[in-house]
Design a protein around this motif. Sequence first.
Motif, short mmCIF file in Angstrom:
data_model
loop_
_atom_site.label_atom_id
_atom_site.label_comp_id
_atom_site.label_asym_id
_atom_site.label_seq_id
_atom_site.Cartn_x
_atom_site.Cartn_y
_atom_site.Cartn_z
N ASP A 46 4.26 -8.42 -12.51
CA ASP A 46 3.55 -9.65 -12.81
C ASP A 46 3.40 -10.53 -11.57
O ASP A 46 2.38 -11.21 -11.39
N ALA A 47 4.43 -10.54 -10.71
CA ALA A 47 4.40 -11.36 -9.51
C ALA A 47 3.55 -10.73 -8.41
O ALA A 47 2.91 -11.46 -7.62
N TYR A 48 3.54 -9.39 -8.35
CA TYR A 48 2.81 -8.68 -7.30
C TYR A 48 1.95 -7.58 -7.92
O TYR A 48 2.19 -6.38 -7.72
N PRO A 49 0.93 -7.96 -8.69
CA PRO A 49 0.15 -6.96 -9.43
C PRO A 49 -0.64 -6.01 -8.54
O PRO A 49 -0.98 -4.90 -8.96
N ASP A 50 -0.93 -6.41 -7.31
CA ASP A 50 -1.73 -5.58 -6.41
C ASP A 50 -0.88 -4.72 -5.48
O ASP A 50 -1.42 -3.95 -4.68
N TYR A 51 0.44 -4.85 -5.58
CA TYR A 51 1.31 -4.03 -4.74
C TYR A 51 1.46 -2.64 -5.34
O TYR A 51 1.41 -2.46 -6.56
N TYR A 52 1.66 -1.66 -4.47
CA TYR A 52 1.68 -0.26 -4.89
C TYR A 52 2.86 0.01 -5.82
O TYR A 52 4.03 -0.13 -5.43
N ASN A 53 2.55 0.40 -7.06
CA ASN A 53 3.58 0.81 -8.02
C ASN A 53 4.68 -0.23 -8.17
O ASN A 53 5.86 0.12 -8.37
N THR B 271 0.79 -1.24 0.00
CA THR B 271 0.00 0.00 0.00
C THR B 271 0.82 1.28 0.00
O THR B 271 0.25 2.37 -0.07
N GLU B 272 2.13 1.19 0.10
CA GLU B 272 2.97 2.38 0.20
C GLU B 272 4.08 2.34 -0.84
O GLU B 272 4.51 1.27 -1.27
N GLN B 273 4.56 3.52 -1.21
CA GLN B 273 5.68 3.61 -2.14
C GLN B 273 7.00 3.36 -1.41
O GLN B 273 7.28 4.02 -0.40
N VAL B 274 7.79 2.41 -1.89
CA VAL B 274 9.16 2.26 -1.40
C VAL B 274 10.01 3.25 -2.18
O VAL B 274 10.05 3.22 -3.41
N ILE B 275 10.67 4.17 -1.47
CA ILE B 275 11.30 5.29 -2.17
C ILE B 275 12.82 5.16 -2.31
O ILE B 275 13.39 5.71 -3.25
#
Length: 201
Positions: A75-82, A46-50
């Motif tokens: 492709d592996a984590y399509p629902d993860y943020y960005n 749900t958060e951007q890793v910066i």
Amino acid sequence: MALLITGPAQSQDYPDPDIRLMIESPQSLTTNANIGSIRGWATHPTEQVIYVEIYLDGEYSFSVPVGGGRKDVEDAYPDYYNSRFSGWNQTVNYKNMTEGFHEAEIVAYTEFGGYKSKFVSFCVTRFDKEFISDPEEIKLWMTERFHLWHDRMVLEGVEVEGKRWNMELSWSTATQSFEITQTTVYEYIDEYTTYECTPED
């Protein structure tokens, strides 16, 4: 909003187990003698890793922005943020490091201060020169044997600066190419060969 990359962790940062952090290079317990990279990806539901921080042998060395294109991670984590822009990469000249065992710690940070760290251990061996500018010092034709070993292609006996080495090539998903993932002093390799990249006593 401008991307802010800080130095070592601040007091308001907190552990976040939801961060997914992967170190792709260097590979664990390999031996490196080239200009290479410390590379991987990091993403969060749900958060951007910066950015990530890189510590070499316990000392703060680099802050690296996260944002490189990684369709495979998406492709592996399509629902993860960005997650499509989760790659990070830092060029490192392993030849500037001392020979022997080393450890890198990678710490990934989200925009709200959450963090997660991972470690990778590797070894360094060195060519004589820090930078080889004369291509005549590389004699691929001296290669004694070319074969497959586990998931790697191995060139045994490549001559560099008058000395002979084994060079191993592995497939990199991140760069979609073969990369030198290990360079060791020349020896005959078979299916029973093991490498002793271990901490010094």
